[in-house]
Design a protein around this motif. Sequence first.
Motif, short mmCIF file in Angstrom:
data_model
loop_
_atom_site.label_atom_id
_atom_site.label_comp_id
_atom_site.label_asym_id
_atom_site.label_seq_id
_atom_site.Cartn_x
_atom_site.Cartn_y
_atom_site.Cartn_z
N ALA A 183 0.66 -1.59 -0.22
CA ALA A 183 0.09 -0.50 0.15
C ALA A 183 1.31 1.14 0.33
O ALA A 183 0.57 2.40 -0.84
CB ALA A 183 -0.78 0.63 0.63
N LEU A 184 2.00 0.63 0.96
CA LEU A 184 2.58 2.64 0.60
C LEU A 184 3.53 2.90 -0.53
O LEU A 184 3.75 3.95 -0.83
CB LEU A 184 3.61 2.14 2.33
CG LEU A 184 4.57 3.08 2.66
CD1 LEU A 184 3.95 4.37 2.44
CD2 LEU A 184 5.95 3.04 2.99
N ALA A 185 3.64 1.51 -1.35
CA ALA A 185 4.98 1.61 -2.70
C ALA A 185 3.40 1.72 -3.89
O ALA A 185 4.42 2.75 -4.45
CB ALA A 185 5.30 0.33 -2.44
N GLU A 186 2.51 1.66 -3.64
CA GLU A 186 1.42 2.00 -4.28
C GLU A 186 1.40 3.49 -4.21
O GLU A 186 0.71 5.02 -4.52
CB GLU A 186 0.07 1.80 -4.38
CG GLU A 186 -0.95 2.05 -5.52
CD GLU A 186 -0.52 2.04 -6.57
OE1 GLU A 186 -1.24 2.21 -7.76
OE2 GLU A 186 0.35 1.52 -6.90
N GLY A 187 1.05 3.80 -2.46
CA GLY A 187 0.22 5.60 -2.38
C GLY A 187 1.75 6.33 -2.65
O GLY A 187 1.25 7.64 -3.30
N ARG A 188 3.17 6.05 -2.98
CA ARG A 188 4.02 6.68 -3.24
C ARG A 188 4.18 7.36 -4.23
O ARG A 188 4.29 8.18 -5.10
CB ARG A 188 5.48 6.49 -2.34
CG ARG A 188 5.76 6.81 -1.44
CD ARG A 188 7.02 5.86 -0.86
NE ARG A 188 7.47 5.66 0.78
CZ ARG A 188 8.39 5.66 1.85
NH1 ARG A 188 8.63 4.67 1.08
NH2 ARG A 188 8.08 6.01 2.54
N ARG A 228 -2.36 13.77 0.99
CA ARG A 228 -3.65 13.69 1.08
C ARG A 228 -4.86 13.03 0.28
O ARG A 228 -5.31 12.05 0.33
CB ARG A 228 -4.89 14.98 1.12
CG ARG A 228 -6.12 14.41 1.85
CD ARG A 228 -6.12 15.61 2.43
NE ARG A 228 -7.10 16.84 1.06
CZ ARG A 228 -7.03 16.82 -0.02
NH1 ARG A 228 -8.42 16.09 0.33
NH2 ARG A 228 -7.90 18.22 -0.78
N LEU A 229 -4.80 13.64 -1.74
CA LEU A 229 -5.55 12.94 -1.99
C LEU A 229 -4.45 11.73 -2.56
O LEU A 229 -5.62 10.08 -2.58
CB LEU A 229 -5.36 12.92 -3.38
CG LEU A 229 -6.55 14.59 -3.30
CD1 LEU A 229 -6.04 15.61 -5.35
CD2 LEU A 229 -7.54 14.52 -3.37
N ALA A 230 -3.23 10.99 -2.42
CA ALA A 230 -2.38 9.82 -2.66
C ALA A 230 -2.99 8.55 -1.17
O ALA A 230 -3.20 7.50 -1.64
CB ALA A 230 -1.10 9.83 -2.49
N ALA A 231 -3.11 9.33 -0.10
CA ALA A 231 -3.30 8.47 1.24
C ALA A 231 -5.73 7.93 0.74
O ALA A 231 -4.90 6.83 1.42
CB ALA A 231 -3.05 8.89 2.34
N GLU A 232 -6.30 8.54 0.46
CA GLU A 232 -7.41 8.30 0.35
C GLU A 232 -7.52 7.06 -1.04
O GLU A 232 -8.43 6.36 -0.59
CB GLU A 232 -7.96 9.74 -0.19
CG GLU A 232 -8.08 10.51 0.49
CD GLU A 232 -8.68 11.81 0.27
OE1 GLU A 232 -9.46 12.13 -0.63
OE2 GLU A 232 -9.80 13.02 1.45
N ILE A 233 -6.78 7.11 -1.93
CA ILE A 233 -7.13 6.38 -2.82
C ILE A 233 -6.47 5.27 -2.51
O ILE A 233 -7.01 4.16 -3.90
CB ILE A 233 -6.13 7.36 -4.27
CG1 ILE A 233 -6.83 8.29 -4.77
CG2 ILE A 233 -5.81 6.41 -5.22
CD1 ILE A 233 -6.51 9.64 -5.91
N THR A 234 -5.29 4.90 -1.57
CA THR A 234 -4.70 4.12 -1.91
C THR A 234 -4.79 3.17 -0.30
O THR A 234 -4.55 2.37 -0.11
CB THR A 234 -2.84 4.57 -2.06
OG1 THR A 234 -2.43 4.99 -0.77
CG2 THR A 234 -2.53 4.95 -3.76
N GLY A 235 -4.91 3.98 0.19
CA GLY A 235 -4.67 3.88 2.11
C GLY A 235 -3.72 3.19 2.38
O GLY A 235 -3.30 3.60 3.71
N ALA A 236 -2.62 3.99 1.48
CA ALA A 236 -1.12 4.50 3.20
C ALA A 236 -1.45 5.28 3.99
O ALA A 236 -2.03 6.66 3.22
CB ALA A 236 -0.22 4.97 1.05
N PRO A 237 -0.39 5.43 4.19
CA PRO A 237 -0.32 6.83 5.35
C PRO A 237 0.09 7.96 5.25
O PRO A 237 1.31 7.99 4.39
CB PRO A 237 0.28 5.62 6.42
CG PRO A 237 1.26 5.04 6.18
CD PRO A 237 0.21 4.93 4.78
#
Length: 275
Positions: free
Chosen positions: A237-242, A259-268
């Motif tokens: 999830a973190l890799a996809e978020g980045r 903020r948007l990347a975290a909402e889309i991927t669930g990454a912190p």
Amino acid sequence: MSQQQPGVLHVVATPIGNLEDIGARALTVLAAVDAICAEDTRHTRKLLQHVGVERPLLALHEHNELAQAEGLVARLLGGESLALVSDAGTPLVSDPGFVLVRAARAAGVRVSPVPGACAAVAALSVAGIPSDRFCFEGFLPAKESARRARLQALAGEPRTLVFYESAHRIEAALADMVATLGGERPAALARELTKLFETVLDGPLAALAARVAADPDQRRGEFVVVVQGAGEDAAAALAEGRRVYALLAAHLPPSQAARLAAEITGAPRKGLYGG
């Protein structure tokens, strides 16, 4: 006339606390070499006196290693054999020695390990946390901002994390781990391993941080902190978020992109750009 054969540089592990942990082969090597390169000659002299070994000692530490390496390699090429020791445990594991070992190998000198104690491995063996794959981080940065940034970068690491920490920073380091890695993350705190007041505490990071904050005795000595990894799902999830953050950051302010990347991927969110 035959050419002089180079000596051997022996990298010798020494006890991390209990002097009875010195290995038989380590004793043989230390007694046989021409000299011993020691991080702190006073500390090593006490060990040698305990085991009945008397050899010349040479100071080799982080402040003089670059200057000393050339001369030591010349001695090795001249046929002398040397031992390299640190104050405790295995040399080069968060200790000096890398420069000398690299120079010796580049000069064609044989470098031979004499295995023994290592605080990181000792802590892993009793932590009760997965140890088949782990990431050794040594000492975290002393400044809070740099320490938190480093921990945030490790938040999605799936392997078990192993840190060294000092008595005067252990409370702050644990608090930062709770803030960045999460208070529920399983961990173990190994203090004064092999020494008289050895303790190994385990539990969620938040509980360990609270225990250390409440008990001055648990803020004394030398520490190894073992923290369970984030798990493969969290790492993915973190890799996809980045990846998503990098795309969005090309068009949006960093905070909005995170903020948007975290909402889309669930990454912190904090793990995406360190803020």
